[in-house]
Design a protein around this motif. Structure first.
Motif, PDB file in Angstrom:
ATOM      1  N   MET A  66      30.741  36.628  41.025  1.00 42.69           N
ATOM      2  CA  MET A  66      31.339  36.075  39.807  1.00 42.69           C
ATOM      3  C   MET A  66      32.302  34.943  40.168  1.00 42.69           C
ATOM      4  SD  MET A  66      29.943  37.903  37.477  1.00 42.69           S
ATOM      5  CE  MET A  66      30.779  38.088  35.910  1.00 42.69           C
TER       6      MET A  66
ATOM      7  N   CYS B 298      37.835  35.440  40.275  1.00 44.02           N
ATOM      8  CA  CYS B 298      36.512  35.353  39.654  1.00 44.02           C
ATOM      9  C   CYS B 298      36.573  34.409  38.445  1.00 44.02           C
ATOM     10  CB  CYS B 298      36.068  36.727  39.183  1.00 44.02           C
ATOM     11  SG  CYS B 298      35.769  37.889  40.524  1.00 44.02           S
TER      12      CYS B 298
ATOM     13  N   PRO C 252      35.218  34.426  35.380  1.00 44.17           N
ATOM     14  CA  PRO C 252      35.490  34.901  34.017  1.00 44.17           C
ATOM     15  C   PRO C 252      36.934  35.368  33.824  1.00 44.17           C
ATOM     16  CG  PRO C 252      33.614  36.075  34.979  1.00 44.17           C
ATOM     17  CD  PRO C 252      34.284  35.322  36.077  1.00 44.17           C
ATOM     18  N   CYS C 253      37.629  35.667  34.888  1.00 45.13           N
ATOM     19  CA  CYS C 253      38.972  36.254  34.787  1.00 45.13           C
ATOM     20  C   CYS C 253      40.066  35.299  35.248  1.00 45.13           C
ATOM     21  CB  CYS C 253      39.034  37.542  35.583  1.00 45.13           C
ATOM     22  SG  CYS C 253      37.881  38.793  35.003  1.00 45.13           S
TER      23      CYS C 253
ATOM     24  N   HIS D 160      32.709  42.984  33.141  1.00 45.43           N
ATOM     25  CA  HIS D 160      34.090  42.478  33.053  1.00 45.43           C
ATOM     26  C   HIS D 160      34.546  42.319  31.605  1.00 45.43           C
ATOM     27  CE1 HIS D 160      31.612  38.867  32.689  1.00 45.43           C
ATOM     28  NE2 HIS D 160      32.619  38.326  32.051  1.00 45.43           N
TER      29      HIS D 160
ATOM     30  N   ARG E 232      32.840  45.485  42.275  1.00 43.92           N
ATOM     31  CA  ARG E 232      32.653  44.180  42.912  1.00 43.92           C
ATOM     32  C   ARG E 232      33.626  43.930  44.061  1.00 43.92           C
ATOM     33  NH1 ARG E 232      29.110  41.145  40.038  1.00 43.92           N
ATOM     34  NH2 ARG E 232      28.843  41.632  37.817  1.00 43.92           N
ATOM     35  N   LYS E 233      34.776  44.638  44.050  1.00 49.07           N
ATOM     36  CA  LYS E 233      35.784  44.365  45.079  1.00 49.07           C
ATOM     37  C   LYS E 233      36.139  45.601  45.909  1.00 49.07           C
ATOM     38  CE  LYS E 233      37.992  40.526  42.642  1.00 49.07           C
ATOM     39  NZ  LYS E 233      39.212  40.005  42.034  1.00 49.07           N
TER      40      LYS E 233
ATOM     41  N   TRP F 151      43.540  37.345  34.861  1.00 46.53           N
ATOM     42  CA  TRP F 151      43.484  38.377  33.811  1.00 46.53           C
ATOM     43  C   TRP F 151      44.485  38.016  32.704  1.00 46.53           C
ATOM     44  CZ3 TRP F 151      44.273  39.790  38.994  1.00 46.53           C
ATOM     45  CH2 TRP F 151      43.106  40.167  39.658  1.00 46.53           C
TER      46      TRP F 151
ATOM     47  N   THR G 158      37.396  45.858  32.935  1.00 48.26           N
ATOM     48  CA  THR G 158      37.704  45.071  34.133  1.00 48.26           C
ATOM     49  C   THR G 158      38.011  45.968  35.340  1.00 48.26           C
ATOM     50  OG1 THR G 158      40.006  44.867  33.397  1.00 48.26           O
ATOM     51  CG2 THR G 158      38.539  43.013  32.909  1.00 48.26           C
TER      52      THR G 158
ATOM     53  N   CYS H  83      34.775  46.970  36.791  1.00 50.65           N
ATOM     54  CA  CYS H  83      34.134  45.795  37.393  1.00 50.65           C
ATOM     55  C   CYS H  83      34.771  45.487  38.750  1.00 50.65           C
ATOM     56  CB  CYS H  83      34.274  44.603  36.428  1.00 50.65           C
ATOM     57  SG  CYS H  83      33.342  43.155  36.931  1.00 50.65           S
ATOM     58  N   CYS H  84      36.115  45.489  38.803  1.00 50.84           N
ATOM     59  CA  CYS H  84      36.798  45.243  40.084  1.00 50.84           C
ATOM     60  C   CYS H  84      36.460  46.342  41.089  1.00 50.84           C
ATOM     61  CB  CYS H  84      38.305  45.177  39.877  1.00 50.84           C
ATOM     62  SG  CYS H  84      38.917  43.606  39.211  1.00 50.84           S
TER      63      CYS H  84
HETATM   64  S1  SF4 Z   1      38.194  39.792  38.613  1.00 53.75           S
HETATM   65 FE1  SF4 Z   1      35.994  39.759  39.156  1.00 53.75          FE
HETATM   66  S2  SF4 Z   1      35.551  41.821  39.730  1.00 53.75           S
HETATM   67 FE2  SF4 Z   1      37.469  41.904  38.563  1.00 53.75          FE
HETATM   68  S3  SF4 Z   1      36.893  42.178  36.382  1.00 53.75           S
HETATM   69 FE3  SF4 Z   1      36.960  39.986  36.703  1.00 53.75          FE
HETATM   70  S4  SF4 Z   1      34.842  39.446  37.239  1.00 53.75           S
HETATM   71 FE4  SF4 Z   1      35.051  41.637  37.545  1.00 53.75          FE
END
Ligand code: SF4
Length: 231
Positions: free
Chosen positions: A67, A191, A193-194, A102, A113-114, A208, A106, A109-110
């Motif tokens: 992302m 990322c 989107p955030c 996400h 993905r992380k 965020w 979130t 998702c984190c």
């Molecule tokens: S920071 Fe990255 S991993 Fe975390 S919610 Fe946003 S898109 Fe997902």
């Protein structure tokens, strides 16, 4: 207990040392068993440059969340080549992650993905090195140079005492490549989107932006809990 004692000794001896000396101490304490974790973000070039002057074969772990901005991936390639880093590892999600997670959750998702990929990658090391600074968030204000992470590994923060100006000065003094999004108003880059552009007075305000959290979930307290709004 052995790790805690080792962390205590390292802090007693090197907490006031300059970043290069701290890095050398960390690499000497855990030869072949420590990795740098880097986002290849706005000021990542500082720590990576210092590392490259000491040892270009130290593993550098980057979370490739799938992302990220395309500019971040380009920057990772360019900066790694510029510094001659020979072991940059891109960590992709282990599990399938819904594309739109996400938007709904979130934290989940984190996690996928992380947290999961970093956990798996760090399992083969006894320590990690980060580029975190005390000025970045309130909870980082008291961050030690050497600390123990939730899994009992040593975590090293060689830039803990650095100011935002010191980072800029280092980037300028060594003519280091800058992340292309910094000049477009992104002082902190995660990322796509955030992350939104933010003011330079509060560099992490663009992360965020609709939530109270300051952290992505890859940092943990000593009890293993993910630190929210902190670290
Ligand atoms: S920071 Fe990255 S991993 Fe975390 S919610 Fe946003 S898109 Fe997902």
């Amino acid at each position: 207990m052995a790790v805690e004692a080792s962390v205590e000794r390292l802090n007693a001896r090197f907490a006031e040392s300059d970043a290069s000396e701290i890095l050398r101490a960390a690499l000497n304490a855990m030869p072949g068993r420590i990795a740098v974790v880097s986002s290849f973000g706005a000021d990542s070039a500082v720590l990576l440059h210092l590392l490259s002057e000491i040892d270009r074969d130290v593993p550098v772990l980057m979370l490739e969340t799938q992302m990220l901005f395309a500019e971040t991936l380009d920057y990772q390639r360019d900066l790694s080549a510029h510094l001659g880093l020979r072991d940059v590892r891109l960590l992709t999600p282990i599990s399938d992650v819904p594309e739109d997670l996400h938007l709904r959750d979130t934290s989940a998702c984190c996690q996928l993905r992380k947290v999961e990929p970093l956990e798996k990658a760090l399992a083969e090391f006894d320590g990690s090195i980060t580029g975190r600074k005390r000025f970045q968030t309130g909870a980082r204000a008291a961050m030690p140079v050497f600390e123990t992470d939730y899994a009992g590994r040593v975590r090293v923060n060689p830039l803990a005492s650095w100011s935002a100006q010191a980072l800029v000065d280092h980037l300028d003094a060594h003519n280091l490549p800058r992340h292309p999004l910094v000049s477009k108003g992104y002082p902190s880059i995660g990322c796509a989107p955030c992350t939104r552009p933010a003011s330079s007075e509060d560099p992490r305000a663009g992360r965020w932006a609709n939530e109270t959290r300051e952290e992505c979930g890859i940092h943990f307290g000593p009890d293993g809990r993910i630190i929210r709004g902190a670290a």
